[in-house]
Motif scaffolding. Structure first.
Motif, short mmCIF file in Angstrom:
data_model
loop_
_atom_site.label_atom_id
_atom_site.label_comp_id
_atom_site.label_asym_id
_atom_site.label_seq_id
_atom_site.Cartn_x
_atom_site.Cartn_y
_atom_site.Cartn_z
N LEU A 29 42.16 127.92 34.11
CA LEU A 29 41.08 127.31 34.88
C LEU A 29 40.99 125.82 34.61
CD1 LEU A 29 38.85 128.13 36.90
CD2 LEU A 29 37.28 128.31 34.97
N ASP A 30 41.17 125.43 33.35
CA ASP A 30 41.21 123.99 33.01
C ASP A 30 42.34 123.29 33.74
OD1 ASP A 30 39.04 123.98 31.32
OD2 ASP A 30 40.22 124.34 29.50
N GLU A 31 43.49 123.94 33.79
CA GLU A 31 44.65 123.36 34.47
C GLU A 31 44.35 123.13 35.95
OE1 GLU A 31 49.22 124.64 35.73
OE2 GLU A 31 48.09 125.85 34.31
N LEU A 32 43.72 124.11 36.58
CA LEU A 32 43.37 123.99 38.01
C LEU A 32 42.36 122.87 38.22
CD1 LEU A 32 42.81 126.81 40.54
CD2 LEU A 32 40.93 125.22 40.16
N ILE A 33 41.34 122.80 37.37
CA ILE A 33 40.31 121.77 37.50
C ILE A 33 40.92 120.37 37.35
CG2 ILE A 33 38.28 120.78 36.36
CD1 ILE A 33 37.39 123.70 35.78
N LYS A 34 41.79 120.21 36.34
CA LYS A 34 42.42 118.91 36.11
C LYS A 34 43.31 118.51 37.28
CE LYS A 34 42.37 119.26 31.07
NZ LYS A 34 43.19 119.52 29.86
N ALA A 35 44.04 119.47 37.84
CA ALA A 35 44.93 119.19 38.97
C ALA A 35 44.12 118.72 40.19
CB ALA A 35 45.75 120.43 39.31
N ILE A 36 42.98 119.38 40.45
CA ILE A 36 42.13 118.98 41.58
C ILE A 36 41.55 117.59 41.35
CG2 ILE A 36 39.95 119.48 42.75
CD1 ILE A 36 40.56 122.47 42.34
N LYS A 79 49.57 125.59 45.77
CA LYS A 79 49.05 125.67 47.14
C LYS A 79 47.97 124.61 47.37
CE LYS A 79 48.46 127.96 51.13
NZ LYS A 79 49.49 127.93 52.20
N LEU A 80 47.09 124.43 46.41
CA LEU A 80 46.01 123.45 46.55
C LEU A 80 46.56 122.03 46.70
CD1 LEU A 80 43.48 124.80 43.90
CD2 LEU A 80 43.05 124.62 46.36
N LEU A 81 47.57 121.72 45.92
CA LEU A 81 48.08 120.35 45.90
C LEU A 81 48.98 120.04 47.09
CD1 LEU A 81 48.85 119.74 42.10
CD2 LEU A 81 46.70 119.48 43.36
N GLN A 82 49.61 121.05 47.64
CA GLN A 82 50.59 120.81 48.71
C GLN A 82 50.06 121.10 50.11
OE1 GLN A 82 54.32 122.75 47.87
NE2 GLN A 82 54.60 121.68 45.92
N ASP A 83 48.88 121.71 50.19
CA ASP A 83 48.36 122.15 51.50
C ASP A 83 46.92 121.65 51.62
OD1 ASP A 83 47.43 123.48 53.75
OD2 ASP A 83 48.46 125.36 53.27
N LYS A 84 46.74 120.46 52.23
CA LYS A 84 45.40 119.86 52.34
C LYS A 84 44.43 120.74 53.12
CE LYS A 84 42.35 116.48 51.95
NZ LYS A 84 41.33 116.77 52.96
N PRO A 85 44.81 121.34 54.26
CA PRO A 85 43.87 122.25 54.94
C PRO A 85 43.42 123.41 54.06
CG PRO A 85 45.63 121.62 56.43
CD PRO A 85 46.01 121.10 55.07
N PHE A 86 44.34 123.91 53.23
CA PHE A 86 43.96 124.98 52.31
C PHE A 86 42.95 124.47 51.29
CE2 PHE A 86 44.50 127.33 48.32
CZ PHE A 86 44.22 128.63 48.76
N PHE A 87 43.16 123.25 50.77
CA PHE A 87 42.18 122.69 49.84
C PHE A 87 40.82 122.52 50.51
CE2 PHE A 87 39.84 119.05 48.21
CZ PHE A 87 39.60 119.49 46.92
N ASP A 88 40.82 122.07 51.77
CA ASP A 88 39.54 121.91 52.48
C ASP A 88 38.81 123.24 52.57
OD1 ASP A 88 40.12 119.24 52.82
OD2 ASP A 88 40.89 119.48 54.86
N TRP A 89 39.55 124.31 52.86
CA TRP A 89 38.95 125.65 52.90
C TRP A 89 38.44 126.05 51.52
CZ3 TRP A 89 40.83 129.99 50.23
CH2 TRP A 89 40.14 131.18 50.50
N PHE A 90 39.23 125.77 50.49
CA PHE A 90 38.83 126.07 49.12
C PHE A 90 37.54 125.35 48.75
CE2 PHE A 90 38.96 124.62 44.68
CZ PHE A 90 39.00 125.81 44.00
N LEU A 91 37.48 124.05 49.09
CA LEU A 91 36.29 123.25 48.77
C LEU A 91 35.06 123.83 49.46
CD1 LEU A 91 35.14 120.67 47.44
CD2 LEU A 91 35.66 119.46 49.56
N GLU A 92 35.21 124.22 50.71
CA GLU A 92 34.09 124.81 51.44
C GLU A 92 33.67 126.13 50.81
OE1 GLU A 92 32.76 125.66 56.07
OE2 GLU A 92 34.81 125.09 55.60
N SER A 93 34.62 126.86 50.26
CA SER A 93 34.34 128.17 49.68
C SER A 93 33.66 128.09 48.32
CB SER A 93 35.63 128.98 49.56
OG SER A 93 36.23 129.18 50.82
N VAL A 94 34.11 127.15 47.48
CA VAL A 94 33.59 127.11 46.10
C VAL A 94 32.28 126.33 45.99
CG1 VAL A 94 35.86 127.38 45.07
CG2 VAL A 94 34.95 125.08 45.41
#
Length: 275
Positions: A12-19, A57-72
């Protein structure tokens, strides 16, 4: 669909730092358990089995990140939510705000706009909307796009009408929107004094001085340190004797700024900044 079993604290730390590195959004001080649940829910929905796959997926797919941001960034909202709060505003707070020549109100974490439109209706009924500037901010650009449009599913308006009546509303609630197909469109005169802006409570600073700040049911998703930082931001953003409105499960009691406020609505979590 692949099964997601768990995500470790280190992952989870790795994911947070990457974002944070890639997009600038910092979730490190969000409530850990809540954020982990949201991440796992997104992974399950997307069929992503591992944290490494999720980060890629988060780093390479901006539309996916946008969906993730809306979800979390949890977007639970409704018009006149907690009617007692709006009744308290109508009876005790808005008459005080009426003494200012220009009224400035900040809805922090406005989600898709239902609560700021509720405020606009109260101000319209008090004859104050024309001299009020409503600033509605959110971390999520997709939320702001929806909020600007003022388009709400028509099926929700029955519940919202009931909330409005319980909050002391006496007009026909349908007078504030136009029904079109399966949606309700909030009337233009209620939208014209609302300024929608992207603002991140984690990283952004004071941008105006307000007579009322509403931040309801947002801080429950932050840890104690981040809550304290945000409360200091609100204290610095309020005019002397300005009001702060929190959600029913939120409180200033255990915060660094509690001595700077007095409670004026114990049941509705309304506070006033001392001089």
């Amino acid at each position: 669909m692949s099964t997601v079993h768990t995500i470790t604290p280190d992952e989870l730390d790795e994911l947070i730092k990457a974002i944070r590195r890639h997009y600038g959004y910092d979730f490190s001080d969000y409530s850990r358990a809540s954020f982990q649940r949201q991440v796992l829910r997104c992974m399950t929905k997307a069929g992503i089995p591992t944290n490494a796959d999720m980060v890629e997926k988060l780093l390479q797919d901006k539309p996916f990140f946008d969906w993730f941001l809306e979800s979390v960034t949890v977007n639970v909202t409704e018009m006149f939510r907690d009617p007692g709060f709006y009744s308290d505003l109508r009876t005790n707070i808005i008459p005080v705000l009426a003494s200012y020549p220009i009224i400035k109100i900040w809805h922090a974490g406005c989600s898709t706009g239902e609560e700021v439109y509720s405020m606009a209706i109260l101000l319209q009924e008090a004859g104050l909307l024309n001299r009020t500037r409503l600033y509605a901010t959110d971390i999520n650009p997709a939320n702001l796009d929806k909020a600007r449009q003022g388009i709400i599913p028509l099926q929700a308006m029955k519940e919202y009408t009931a909330n409005y009546m319980q909050a002391g509303g006496t007009n026909q609630f349908s007078a504030y929107y136009t029904a079109r197909y399966n949606h309700a469109i909030i009337h233009k005169e209620l939208r014209q004094n609302i300024i929608f802006l992207q603002h991140n409570l984690v990283t952004d600073q004071v941008f105006n001085e307000f007579h009322l700040i509403c931040c309801r049911n947002v801080l429950i998703y932050f840890n104690r340190d981040l809550q304290n930082r945000v409360f200091r931001l609100f204290a610095d953003s309020l005019a002397p004797l300005g009001y702060l409105a929190l959600g029913l499960k939120e409180s200033l009691l255990m915060t660094d700024v509690r001595s700077a406020f007095e409670m004026v609505g114990p049941k509705t979590k309304l506070y006033r900044r001392k001089t």
